[in-house]
Design a protein around this motif. Structure first.
Motif, PDB file in Angstrom:
ATOM      1  N   CYS A  83      -2.345   1.488   7.848  1.00 50.04           N
ATOM      2  CA  CYS A  83      -2.138   2.018   6.501  1.00 50.04           C
ATOM      3  C   CYS A  83      -1.638   0.948   5.527  1.00 50.04           C
ATOM      4  N   CYS A  84      -1.171  -0.149   6.087  1.00 49.39           N
ATOM      5  CA  CYS A  84      -0.608  -1.203   5.238  1.00 49.39           C
ATOM      6  C   CYS A  84      -1.624  -2.308   4.944  1.00 49.39           C
ATOM      7  N   MET A 100       5.652   2.501   3.888  1.00 49.16           N
ATOM      8  CA  MET A 100       5.984   1.677   5.044  1.00 49.16           C
ATOM      9  C   MET A 100       6.039   0.197   4.659  1.00 49.16           C
ATOM     10  N   CYS A 101       5.138  -0.197   3.759  1.00 49.37           N
ATOM     11  CA  CYS A 101       5.155  -1.568   3.247  1.00 49.37           C
ATOM     12  C   CYS A 101       6.497  -1.843   2.573  1.00 49.37           C
ATOM     13  N   TYR A 160       2.705  -9.993   3.696  1.00 48.50           N
ATOM     14  CA  TYR A 160       2.309  -9.553   2.357  1.00 48.50           C
ATOM     15  C   TYR A 160       2.173 -10.733   1.406  1.00 48.50           C
ATOM     16  N   GLN A 220       0.796  -1.225   0.000  1.00 51.12           N
ATOM     17  CA  GLN A 220       0.000   0.000   0.000  1.00 51.12           C
ATOM     18  C   GLN A 220       0.830   1.277   0.000  1.00 51.12           C
ATOM     19  N   CYS A 221       1.882   1.302   0.797  1.00 53.17           N
ATOM     20  CA  CYS A 221       2.557   2.578   1.025  1.00 53.17           C
ATOM     21  C   CYS A 221       4.056   2.393   1.252  1.00 53.17           C
TER      22      CYS A 221
HETATM   23 CU   LIG Z   1       2.130   0.226   4.141  1.00 52.27          CU
END
Ligand SMILES: [Cu+2]
Length: 113
Positions: free
Chosen positions: A106-107, A38-39, A88, A35-36
């Motif tokens: 957020c992930c 951080m991922c 993931y 997603q972002c």
């Molecule tokens: Cu993320």
């Protein structure tokens, strides 16, 4: 100096393809659930600790991981498992559900409980 010499020799005699098949291999891993940033960080730093993997770059735009690994040390299936263990999905290998649960909000994506 010796290392450079061997590499040059290998390139001349066997060609780059033959060389790479004996040493490092490259593969693209579909990371459909990233997603972002951080991922990206989670996966890249996590995969850096896996034996046999020399490089793992996550492309957030295409959701593809570009992995460079030693074919003699690790198989693609094991790489997918290692990504799964980080929470993931990798290709068709689904994310470890418990690890996924503990990812930052957020992930996470919809569709997984
Ligand atoms: Cu993320």
């Amino acid at each position: 100096m010796k290392k450079v010499h061997i590499f040059a020799l290998c390139g001349l005699i066997f060609g780059i393809m033959a060389c790479s098949s004996e040493g490092e291999k490259h593969a693209d891993v579909t990371l459909s659930t990233v997603q972002c940033g951080m991922c990206k960080k989670t996966i890249e730093s996590g995969m850096a600790k896996v034996d046999g993997i020399s490089k793992f770059d996550v492309d957030l735009n295409t959701k593809v991981g570009h992995v460079t690994y030693k074919a003699s040390a690790i198989e693609l299936a094991a790489i997918e498992k290692a990504v799964s263990a980080l929470g993931y999905q990798a290709n068709n290998t689904e994310a470890d559900p418990i690890v996924y649960q503990n990812l930052p909000d957020c992930c996470k994506i919809g569709g997984m409980q």
